[in-house]
Motif scaffolding. Structure first.
Motif, PDB file in Angstrom:
ATOM      1  N   TYR A   1      -7.888   0.841  -6.482  1.00 51.06           N
ATOM      2  CA  TYR A   1      -8.793   1.557  -5.588  1.00 51.06           C
ATOM      3  C   TYR A   1     -10.056   0.727  -5.384  1.00 51.06           C
ATOM      4  CZ  TYR A   1      -5.628   5.194  -7.159  1.00 51.06           C
ATOM      5  OH  TYR A   1      -4.490   5.904  -7.479  1.00 51.06           O
TER       6      TYR A   1
ATOM      7  N   THR B   1      -6.910   1.467  -0.627  1.00 49.10           N
ATOM      8  CA  THR B   1      -5.996   1.616  -1.757  1.00 49.10           C
ATOM      9  C   THR B   1      -4.834   0.639  -1.627  1.00 49.10           C
ATOM     10  OG1 THR B   1      -6.523   3.973  -1.953  1.00 49.10           O
ATOM     11  CG2 THR B   1      -4.482   3.229  -2.987  1.00 49.10           C
TER      12      THR B   1
ATOM     13  N   THR C   1     -12.649  -1.806   1.011  1.00 53.13           N
ATOM     14  CA  THR C   1     -12.450  -0.368   0.819  1.00 53.13           C
ATOM     15  C   THR C   1     -10.996  -0.018   1.136  1.00 53.13           C
ATOM     16  OG1 THR C   1     -14.735   0.059   1.490  1.00 53.13           O
ATOM     17  CG2 THR C   1     -13.226   1.939   1.466  1.00 53.13           C
TER      18      THR C   1
ATOM     19  N   CYS D   1      -6.072  -1.185   3.946  1.00 55.66           N
ATOM     20  CA  CYS D   1      -7.199  -1.556   3.077  1.00 55.66           C
ATOM     21  C   CYS D   1      -8.046  -2.579   3.831  1.00 55.66           C
ATOM     22  CB  CYS D   1      -6.674  -2.144   1.768  1.00 55.66           C
ATOM     23  SG  CYS D   1      -7.962  -2.543   0.561  1.00 55.66           S
TER      24      CYS D   1
ATOM     25  N   GLU E   1       0.854  -1.184   0.000  1.00 59.05           N
ATOM     26  CA  GLU E   1       0.000   0.000   0.000  1.00 59.05           C
ATOM     27  C   GLU E   1       0.893   1.239   0.000  1.00 59.05           C
ATOM     28  OE1 GLU E   1      -2.840  -0.184   3.177  1.00 59.05           O
ATOM     29  OE2 GLU E   1      -3.680  -2.102   2.476  1.00 59.05           O
TER      30      GLU E   1
ATOM     31  N   ASP F   1     -13.604   0.508  -3.726  1.00 55.21           N
ATOM     32  CA  ASP F   1     -14.656   1.405  -3.240  1.00 55.21           C
ATOM     33  C   ASP F   1     -15.895   0.596  -2.876  1.00 55.21           C
ATOM     34  OD1 ASP F   1     -16.166   3.615  -2.611  1.00 55.21           O
ATOM     35  OD2 ASP F   1     -16.533   4.205  -4.687  1.00 55.21           O
TER      36      ASP F   1
END
Length: 379
Positions: free
Chosen positions: A213, A155, A153, A141, A129, A215
């Motif tokens: 990413y 990165t 959720t 994450c 990360e 989400d």
């Protein structure tokens, strides 16, 4: 110059011959164009998969090659001697198969592993990360457990084959502390997953490295590999094998640089003699050859320990450290042999030098390898 290899069987010798033939036909003629244009070699990994080169160290019952690790690593070395980026991506694909093959349930292995080992599904490894590189336990994450699965959720960073891979070994936080990290088998086309612009790298241009990413993407509960909280154990276990893959790739890159330097030194003349016949340069070539042979010996020693079921973690770190430091030195010296021409793109040695640098960094920096080795000495 073909490497004089000591192989465990006639089958392994045939496999290395096949690898060289494929590498000479499919990799060597394409590498310069793709690396300069920074374009992805579409279809190439399908070719490697059809030849059986993407699942060599894994069980035949799931479509793998059932080969000893020492043979698999020599295949990677041959690939890297033609195209380092492709060899590294092949190693990362093997790394991404490891959690599923080693910690997956029989049902998970039967469902997903054959496609990965056969090359129908190309894998990526998603551990790092932006603020969690060497310190993998610091990752943030998150995968929150809900009805039927997990919502992911956060990165991830530095993913080889990011955006191109079909599936990822994804490491996420499911609880607090180092024991709160888990591994998921994640599809590359999950809703809620996007990828960043490929990093502008010094080398390995043909294979993208990106951020990812997440989400709120939903992953089903049956995509959990191993138990919740087992993620770091899985990750570090996989990295021992992955470090050997990078050691082999670095050795192949160094061999290519040595071969180019020897060829040039036997063609170029100065003061009425081939430059290879001048003692100063001849000794430099000798040191380069010794470094390549030493690198190969260290990764083979670790691989043979792995094949014998013996502990090999420290030896894997030694191999990664020795081979990648050797690759950096040998490629730098190759540029020196070529003189001013080595600093131009007319010859591949400048690319070799750029590609060697990253090998001292990924799969654990060489500073981390020294830490692993030193801790093993005091244990």
């Amino acid at each position: 110059m073909p490497v004089d290899r000591l192989l465990p069987s006639a089958e392994a010798a045939d496999l290395l011959d096949l690898t060289r033939a494929i590498a000479d036909k499919e990799l060597a003629p394409r590498v310069d164009a793709h690396e300069r244009a920074e374009t992805y070699p579409e279809g190439l990994f399908r070719t490697l998969g059809d030849a059986g080169l993407l699942g060599l160290p894994y069980p035949e019952e799931f479509g793998g090659g059932g080969q000893p690790y020492e043979v698999y690593l020599q295949v990677l070395e041959e690939l890297a001697a033609r195209w380092a980026a492709v060899a590294v991506a092949t190693s990362v694909h093997g790394l991404s198969c490891y959690p599923l093959a080693t910690f997956g349930t029989p049902e998970q292995r039967e469902r997903w592993l054959p496609a990965m080992l056969g090359g129908d599904v190309i894998g990526g490894y998603s551990l790092s990360e932006p603020q969690a590189g060497s310190d993998a336990a610091a990752l943030t994450c998150r995968a929150e457990r809900g009805e039927g699965g997990y919502r992911v959720t956060g990165t991830k960073a530095w993913i080889t084959h990011g955006g191109k891979a079909d599936a990822y070994a994804l490491f996420v936080r499911t609880g607090p502390g180092a024991k709160g990290i888990s591994c998921l088998y994640a599809p590359g086309a999950a809703d809620g997953l996007t990828f960043g612009t490929p990093e502008q790298k010094m080398g390995l241009h043909a294979i993208p490295t990106t951020a990812a990413y997440w989400d709120g993407a939903f992953l089903e509960a049956d995509r959990l590999i191993g138990a919740e909280g087992q993620g770091l154990q899985i990750a570090f276990s996989a990295l021992d094998s992955g470090r050997l893959g990078i050691a082999a790739c670095a050795t192949g890159l160094a061999q290519a640089a040595l071969d180019a330097a020897v060829e040039y030194a036997n063609e170029r003349t100065a003061f009425g003699r081939k430059i290879a016949d001048h003692q100063g340069l001849g000794f430099l070539l000798a040191d380069m050859a010794a470094a390549v042979d030493s690198a190969r010996a260290t990764y083979l020693d670790a691989a043979r320990r792995r094949d014998a079921g013996r502990p090999y973690g420290r030896q894997a770190s030694v191999a990664k450290l020795v081979a990648t430091d050797a690759a950096m030195k040998v490629t730098t010296d190759a540029v020196q042999v070529f003189g001013g021409y080595g600093y131009t793109r007319d010859y591949p040695v400048e690319r070799y030098m750029r590609e060697a640098k990253i090998m001292q960094i990924f799969e654990g920096t060489n500073q981390i390898q020294r830490l692993v080795i030193s801790r093993g000495l005091s244990a």
